[in-house]
Motif scaffolding. Sequence first.
Motif, PDB file in Angstrom:
ATOM      1  N   PHE A 127      22.372  22.986  76.708  1.00  0.00           N
ATOM      2  CA  PHE A 127      23.334  22.522  77.568  1.00  0.00           C
ATOM      3  C   PHE A 127      24.398  22.445  77.514  1.00  0.00           C
ATOM      4  O   PHE A 127      25.313  23.693  78.228  1.00  0.00           O
ATOM      5  N   LYS A 128      25.364  22.075  76.550  1.00  0.00           N
ATOM      6  CA  LYS A 128      26.932  22.141  75.536  1.00  0.00           C
ATOM      7  C   LYS A 128      26.650  23.803  75.906  1.00  0.00           C
ATOM      8  O   LYS A 128      28.046  24.253  76.676  1.00  0.00           O
ATOM      9  N   LEU A 129      26.529  24.533  75.368  1.00  0.00           N
ATOM     10  CA  LEU A 129      26.608  26.227  74.990  1.00  0.00           C
ATOM     11  C   LEU A 129      26.604  26.806  76.485  1.00  0.00           C
ATOM     12  O   LEU A 129      27.985  27.421  77.347  1.00  0.00           O
ATOM     13  N   ALA A 130      25.803  26.376  77.232  1.00  0.00           N
ATOM     14  CA  ALA A 130      25.241  26.759  78.972  1.00  0.00           C
ATOM     15  C   ALA A 130      26.330  26.239  79.792  1.00  0.00           C
ATOM     16  O   ALA A 130      26.984  27.094  80.741  1.00  0.00           O
ATOM     17  N   ALA A 131      27.335  24.377  79.769  1.00  0.00           N
ATOM     18  CA  ALA A 131      28.031  24.143  79.668  1.00  0.00           C
ATOM     19  C   ALA A 131      29.248  25.291  80.316  1.00  0.00           C
ATOM     20  O   ALA A 131      30.080  25.042  81.151  1.00  0.00           O
ATOM     21  N   ASP A 132      29.475  25.086  78.771  1.00  0.00           N
ATOM     22  CA  ASP A 132      30.760  25.705  78.781  1.00  0.00           C
ATOM     23  C   ASP A 132      31.442  27.330  79.058  1.00  0.00           C
ATOM     24  O   ASP A 132      32.064  28.196  79.232  1.00  0.00           O
ATOM     25  N   ARG A 133      29.548  27.457  79.643  1.00  0.00           N
ATOM     26  CA  ARG A 133      29.522  29.112  80.576  1.00  0.00           C
ATOM     27  C   ARG A 133      30.202  28.358  81.817  1.00  0.00           C
ATOM     28  O   ARG A 133      30.186  29.834  82.419  1.00  0.00           O
ATOM     29  N   GLY A 134      30.042  27.894  82.412  1.00  0.00           N
ATOM     30  CA  GLY A 134      30.357  26.982  84.048  1.00  0.00           C
ATOM     31  C   GLY A 134      29.233  27.122  84.189  1.00  0.00           C
ATOM     32  O   GLY A 134      29.043  27.533  85.796  1.00  0.00           O
ATOM     33  N   TYR A 135      27.914  26.655  83.858  1.00  0.00           N
ATOM     34  CA  TYR A 135      26.453  26.906  84.200  1.00  0.00           C
ATOM     35  C   TYR A 135      27.052  25.275  85.121  1.00  0.00           C
ATOM     36  O   TYR A 135      26.665  24.882  84.314  1.00  0.00           O
ATOM     37  N   SER A 136      26.171  25.396  85.634  1.00  0.00           N
ATOM     38  CA  SER A 136      26.409  23.670  87.432  1.00  0.00           C
ATOM     39  C   SER A 136      25.324  22.929  86.046  1.00  0.00           C
ATOM     40  O   SER A 136      25.313  21.449  86.280  1.00  0.00           O
ATOM     41  N   LYS A 137      24.192  23.477  86.118  1.00  0.00           N
ATOM     42  CA  LYS A 137      22.834  23.063  85.702  1.00  0.00           C
ATOM     43  C   LYS A 137      23.105  22.168  84.292  1.00  0.00           C
ATOM     44  O   LYS A 137      22.882  20.740  84.708  1.00  0.00           O
ATOM     45  N   ALA A 138      23.225  23.355  83.352  1.00  0.00           N
ATOM     46  CA  ALA A 138      23.778  22.607  81.943  1.00  0.00           C
ATOM     47  C   ALA A 138      24.703  21.296  81.993  1.00  0.00           C
ATOM     48  O   ALA A 138      24.738  20.359  81.235  1.00  0.00           O
ATOM     49  N   GLN A 139      25.957  22.057  83.017  1.00  0.00           N
ATOM     50  CA  GLN A 139      27.038  20.973  83.493  1.00  0.00           C
ATOM     51  C   GLN A 139      26.167  19.327  83.313  1.00  0.00           C
ATOM     52  O   GLN A 139      26.274  18.651  82.485  1.00  0.00           O
ATOM     53  N   PHE A 140      24.808  18.888  84.160  1.00  0.00           N
ATOM     54  CA  PHE A 140      24.891  18.491  84.354  1.00  0.00           C
ATOM     55  C   PHE A 140      24.236  17.532  83.626  1.00  0.00           C
ATOM     56  O   PHE A 140      24.051  16.319  82.960  1.00  0.00           O
ATOM     57  N   ASN A 141      23.039  18.804  82.878  1.00  0.00           N
ATOM     58  CA  ASN A 141      22.359  18.000  81.663  1.00  0.00           C
ATOM     59  C   ASN A 141      22.953  17.634  81.069  1.00  0.00           C
ATOM     60  O   ASN A 141      22.955  16.254  80.226  1.00  0.00           O
ATOM     61  N   GLU A 194      32.265   8.225  79.284  1.00  0.00           N
ATOM     62  CA  GLU A 194      33.806   9.548  80.382  1.00  0.00           C
ATOM     63  C   GLU A 194      33.077  10.589  80.059  1.00  0.00           C
ATOM     64  O   GLU A 194      33.456  11.235  81.470  1.00  0.00           O
ATOM     65  N   LYS A 195      32.887  11.314  78.946  1.00  0.00           N
ATOM     66  CA  LYS A 195      32.492  12.813  78.909  1.00  0.00           C
ATOM     67  C   LYS A 195      31.619  12.881  80.256  1.00  0.00           C
ATOM     68  O   LYS A 195      31.539  14.299  80.226  1.00  0.00           O
ATOM     69  N   ALA A 196      30.531  12.148  80.230  1.00  0.00           N
ATOM     70  CA  ALA A 196      29.483  11.465  81.308  1.00  0.00           C
ATOM     71  C   ALA A 196      30.349  12.017  81.974  1.00  0.00           C
ATOM     72  O   ALA A 196      29.655  13.274  83.146  1.00  0.00           O
ATOM     73  N   GLY A 197      31.612  11.080  82.602  1.00  0.00           N
ATOM     74  CA  GLY A 197      31.697  11.282  84.266  1.00  0.00           C
ATOM     75  C   GLY A 197      32.510  13.285  84.035  1.00  0.00           C
ATOM     76  O   GLY A 197      32.222  13.886  85.810  1.00  0.00           O
ATOM     77  N   SER A 229      31.398  19.470  91.337  1.00  0.00           N
ATOM     78  CA  SER A 229      32.417  21.129  91.510  1.00  0.00           C
ATOM     79  C   SER A 229      31.630  22.057  92.221  1.00  0.00           C
ATOM     80  O   SER A 229      32.571  22.815  93.095  1.00  0.00           O
ATOM     81  N   SER A 230      30.793  22.289  91.412  1.00  0.00           N
ATOM     82  CA  SER A 230      29.989  23.441  91.892  1.00  0.00           C
ATOM     83  C   SER A 230      29.478  23.400  93.353  1.00  0.00           C
ATOM     84  O   SER A 230      27.928  24.332  93.411  1.00  0.00           O
ATOM     85  N   ARG A 231      28.663  21.883  93.122  1.00  0.00           N
ATOM     86  CA  ARG A 231      27.788  21.405  94.738  1.00  0.00           C
ATOM     87  C   ARG A 231      26.561  21.493  94.148  1.00  0.00           C
ATOM     88  O   ARG A 231      25.545  21.538  95.169  1.00  0.00           O
ATOM     89  N   HIS A 232      26.579  20.589  92.581  1.00  0.00           N
ATOM     90  CA  HIS A 232      25.021  19.944  92.603  1.00  0.00           C
ATOM     91  C   HIS A 232      25.154  18.834  93.042  1.00  0.00           C
ATOM     92  O   HIS A 232      25.577  18.452  92.854  1.00  0.00           O
ATOM     93  N   PRO A 233      23.718  19.113  93.155  1.00  0.00           N
ATOM     94  CA  PRO A 233      23.618  17.521  94.668  1.00  0.00           C
ATOM     95  C   PRO A 233      23.076  15.558  93.733  1.00  0.00           C
ATOM     96  O   PRO A 233      24.118  15.372  93.253  1.00  0.00           O
ATOM     97  N   MET A 234      22.873  16.595  93.058  1.00  0.00           N
ATOM     98  CA  MET A 234      22.139  15.132  91.904  1.00  0.00           C
ATOM     99  C   MET A 234      23.526  14.883  91.340  1.00  0.00           C
ATOM    100  O   MET A 234      24.023  14.210  90.364  1.00  0.00           O
ATOM    101  N   ALA A 235      24.805  16.077  90.816  1.00  0.00           N
ATOM    102  CA  ALA A 235      25.884  15.856  90.121  1.00  0.00           C
ATOM    103  C   ALA A 235      27.026  14.836  90.563  1.00  0.00           C
ATOM    104  O   ALA A 235      27.446  14.672  90.051  1.00  0.00           O
ATOM    105  N   GLN A 236      27.049  15.289  92.021  1.00  0.00           N
ATOM    106  CA  GLN A 236      27.600  14.723  92.826  1.00  0.00           C
ATOM    107  C   GLN A 236      26.887  13.495  93.270  1.00  0.00           C
ATOM    108  O   GLN A 236      28.070  12.522  93.017  1.00  0.00           O
ATOM    109  N   TYR A 237      26.298  12.703  93.506  1.00  0.00           N
ATOM    110  CA  TYR A 237      25.560  11.337  93.553  1.00  0.00           C
ATOM    111  C   TYR A 237      25.813  10.536  92.143  1.00  0.00           C
ATOM    112  O   TYR A 237      26.481   9.900  92.419  1.00  0.00           O
TER     113      TYR A 237
END
Length: 201
Positions: free
Chosen positions: A40-54, A70-73, A81-89
């Motif tokens: 997840f972290k590797l994908a998140a660091d590439r800007g993938y919003s689903k991985a950032q959420f995970n 704090e890191k979760a936040g 910021s990429s409009r991932h709805p569950m992340a917005q919640y």
Amino acid sequence: LEEAAFQLQQIFRIDISIALNILGIESMRAGHCRVAFTCFKLAADRGYSKAQFNVGLCYEHGRGTEKDLEKAGFYYCQAASSRHPMAQYRYARYLLQHGPGSLWHRHHQAVALLEQAAGAGITEAQAYLGVFYLRGLQPQEKKGLKYLLQAANSGDAQSRYHVGVCYEQGLGVQQNVAEALRHYRQSAAAGNRQARERLRA
């Protein structure tokens, strides 16, 4: 891991970030939380919003890494910021409970995110906003009822109970005891304890 993701990418011709996220999900299902977090972290660091959420979920719940709100936040914010709805919640909830800055700013930012998530069909956001608007400092009962109905119609038994309360007490709608009872029965049938107690009263 990156080699496995590369092979997955070649087989399905998908982006490496998506492949890493899929590997993370499968690793989590298999109980390999550390491997999942790494993917997840590797994908998140590439800007993938689903991985950032995970990644945010992993930090929030301490799965595959140490618990760190704090890191979760931070990661929820990235995904939101990429409009991932569950992340917005999730980020809105983080802002209201732990976020930095003034309460006023956090409150307005959180409400905006919750409304976006609710508009995208996130039941949790609809339910949260429903109660928020009914019980806030400046109640907006009709708006609260609207969100509660959305959540109730998505199967949320607690929201269905609150809709019953609205009808019973005339909050945002004309008082109607028969309609209140109908909502209480539906909520009770879905397992809501408060609705069962209300029906016994």
